[in-house]
Design an enzyme around this catalytic site. Structure first.
Site, PDB file in Angstrom:
ATOM      1  CB  SER A  67      -0.962  -0.063   1.197  1.00  0.00           C
ATOM      2  OG  SER A  67      -2.037   0.794   1.036  1.00  0.00           O
ATOM      3  CG  ASP A  71      -6.616  -2.753  -3.766  1.00  0.00           C
ATOM      4  OD1 ASP A  71      -7.272  -2.201  -2.878  1.00  0.00           O
ATOM      5  OD2 ASP A  71      -5.404  -2.603  -3.915  1.00  0.00           O
ATOM      6  CG  HIS A  94      -5.356  -2.393  -0.174  1.00  0.00           C
ATOM      7  ND1 HIS A  94      -4.830  -1.956  -1.366  1.00  0.00           N
ATOM      8  CD2 HIS A  94      -4.756  -1.669   0.795  1.00  0.00           C
ATOM      9  CE1 HIS A  94      -3.958  -0.992  -1.119  1.00  0.00           C
ATOM     10  NE2 HIS A  94      -3.891  -0.807   0.180  1.00  0.00           N
TER      11      HIS A  94
HETATM   12  C1  LIG Z   1      -4.223  -4.088  -3.763  1.00  0.00           C
HETATM   13  O1  LIG Z   1      -5.272  -4.610  -3.037  1.00  0.00           O
HETATM   14  C2  LIG Z   1      -6.476  -4.748  -3.705  1.00  0.00           C
HETATM   15  C3  LIG Z   1      -7.491  -5.394  -2.863  1.00  0.00           C
HETATM   16  O2  LIG Z   1      -7.968  -4.627  -1.831  1.00  0.00           O
HETATM   17  C4  LIG Z   1      -6.297  -5.537  -4.903  1.00  0.00           C
HETATM   18  O3  LIG Z   1      -7.479  -5.549  -5.624  1.00  0.00           O
HETATM   19  C5  LIG Z   1      -5.253  -4.945  -5.740  1.00  0.00           C
HETATM   20  O4  LIG Z   1      -5.047  -5.702  -6.837  1.00  0.00           O
HETATM   21  C6  LIG Z   1      -4.020  -4.857  -4.956  1.00  0.00           C
HETATM   22  N1  LIG Z   1      -3.005  -4.250  -5.767  1.00  0.00           N
HETATM   23  C7  LIG Z   1      -1.787  -4.742  -5.837  1.00  0.00           C
HETATM   24  C8  LIG Z   1      -0.832  -3.989  -6.703  1.00  0.00           C
HETATM   25  O5  LIG Z   1      -1.455  -5.740  -5.283  1.00  0.00           O
END
Ligand SMILES: *[C@@H]1O[C@H](CO)[C@@H](O)[C@H](O)[C@H]1NC(C)=O
Ligand SMILES: *[C@@H]1O[C@H](CO)[C@@H](O)[C@H](O)[C@H]1NC(C)=O
Length: 434
Positions: free
Chosen positions: A245, A339, A373
């Site tokens: 994040s 996410d 996420h």
């Molecule tokens: C980040 O988390 C979200 C889920 O909450 C997900 O959909 C998304 O793909 C994730 N992004 C990465 C780059 O991992």
């Protein structure tokens, strides 16, 4: 470890399970392998022996975390014709999950206030009414024996360094958490168990660090990087970065502006300077900004922030984008397709376009369906929603428990493999025991 398997030395798991002689009433045995204790990111095999043929039973797991909060999960099963129940083969018929889920009783744990045993076997399919047939305690820890934990107070840098067992130097990783702040050690401690000297780095709301974070200043992170590069037990010339994040966006910024970073993993990063500007010496990446009118209310009544960021005008040429093409080492993007914090998959795509527009190789993007996420190490229960510091209100993070759990297992293997390859880890220590 309270639980012991009743087994002679040298006998394997299969031998152990195939001894199916009729037993006296009350001889129900819960078998856990490894018995007693293992690392949190390792699987455990669970079986129950000595049941009646076809007997319906309920398995109930509970766990108390270090803050005293209780978590529990349960699942209904049926013993086979030999009175054996092996979770690697038997499908759960209902409860916290269904189907063959050998680790379901761990990843499906949910907060609860009532129980303290790890694993109980109850007669019948009513978790609160069945007679207790057997129980076992199983410990899942984060520090592999021999891992050393050293508090770091070096210049301004605050964190904890975990050093693997045995003589160094070890390939080094800096692990940076998301917007929650404070010092989180669970992932760094597990990485040290796989052969990496790992610094869990705090950056605000910890000891004498600022209480709030209004902008990201890379000088602080550069101090932490120098600490790692100068440490006698950390192998140079380059360090790996792992962030989730906001922490992932900090890692991408470090890789872009600082030297001696060999490999970067972004878990649900955006590649943009989001709410806060990112500063390094004379350079500032302005923030993309939010539009709170785009806040949605999810089906559950909780808030959904997935679309509140301003549009990315100009795509990968947007001035708020981190100049990732300057990174020396490779970048691995781990993305959850569900996410709800932001559109990670879209962002990873834009990052890939930017790298290619600058003549760089296409980065590796691993994208998981049904995944939210917070992609954590394996077997961490899904955190579907929590209070975010952005709004001080609960928001949804996305993810479906079963798909999310599968993604966490795979992502962890991919991350370990990526760091082994690019940081030159000693394979026999670092190879994932999964
Ligand atoms: C980040 O988390 C979200 C889920 O909450 C997900 O959909 C998304 O793909 C994730 N992004 C990465 C780059 O991992
Ligand atoms: C940084 O990398 C350069 C080039 O690879 C290397 O010569 C130098 O020793 C590294 N610095 C440290 C402190 O390891």
């Amino acid at each position: 470890p309270v639980f012991r398997t009743p087994r002679a030395p040298g006998q394997g798991w299969e031998n152990d399970l195939s001894r199916r002689q009729p037993r006296a009433a009350g001889m129900v045995t819960v078998i856990l392998q490894p018995a007693g204790r293992c690392r949190w990111d390792e699987p455990v095999r669970i079986a129950v022996r000595g049941l009646a043929p076809g007997q319906p039973v309920t398995l109930r797991a509970s766990l108390r975390d270090e803050k005293g909060a209780l978590f529990r999960a349960h699942a209904r099963y049926q013993a086979d014709a030999g009175g054996l129940l092996d979770l690697a083969r038997a499908p759960a018929l209902g409860g916290s999950f269904v189907g063959v889920e050998p680790m379901g009783l761990v990843w499906a744990l949910e907060p609860d206030k009532r129980f303290w045993r790890f694993l109980e076997v109850l007669d019948g399919h009513e978790p609160d009414a069945g007679r207790l047939l057997g129980r076992a305690v199983h410990e899942r820890d984060f520090l592999r024996p021999g891992v050393r934990r050293e508090p770091v107070r070096a210049g301004r840098a605050r964190g904890t360094l975990f050093l693997p067992p045995g003589p160094g130097p070890f390939p080094g990783i800096i692990d940076i958490c998301g917007i929650g702040g404070g010092l989180l050690e669970y992932r760094a401690s597990l990485l040290a168990g796989h052969g990496f000297a790992t610094l869990a780095l705090a950056y605000y709301d910890f000891e004498d660090l600022p209480k709030e974070i209004n902008s990201i200043h890379l000088d602080y992170f550069e101090e932490a990087l120098c600490y790692m590069l100068q440490h006698s037990e950390v192998k140079g010339p380059g360090i790996g970065l792992l962030g989730i994040s906001l922490g992932a966006d900090i890692c991408l910024s470090m890789a872009s502006f600082l030297k001696n970073i060999s490999a970067t993993v972004s878990i649900n990063g955006s590649g943009f300077s989001a709410k806060r500007g990112i500063y390094y010496k004379q350079t500032c990446i302005p923030s993309l900004g939010h539009d709170f009118r785009r806040l949605k209310v999810a089906f559950s009544g909780l808030l959904d922030v997935v679309d509140i960021r301003n549009d990315i005008v100009g795509g990968h040429e947007n001035p708020s984008m981190i100049p990732i093409e300057k990174a020396q080492g490779p970048i691995l993007f781990i993305v959850g397709q569900d996410d709800h914090n932001w559109r990670s998959e879209l962002y990873a795509q834009i990052a890939s376009e930017r790298l290619q527009a600058h003549g760089k190789e296409k980065p590796e993007i691993i994208s998981y369906p049904g995944t939210g996420h917070y992609i954590e190490p394996p077997y961490f229960p899904l955190c579907p929603a929590s209070v975010t510091k952005l709004l001080n209100k609960p928001i949804i993070w996305g993810g479906e428990p079963r798909a999310h759990s599968r993604a966490q297992e795979d992502a962890w293997k991919q991350i370990l493999t990526f760091f082994c390859k690019h940081l030159g880890a000693i394979q026999n220590i670092a190879s994932p025991k999964l």
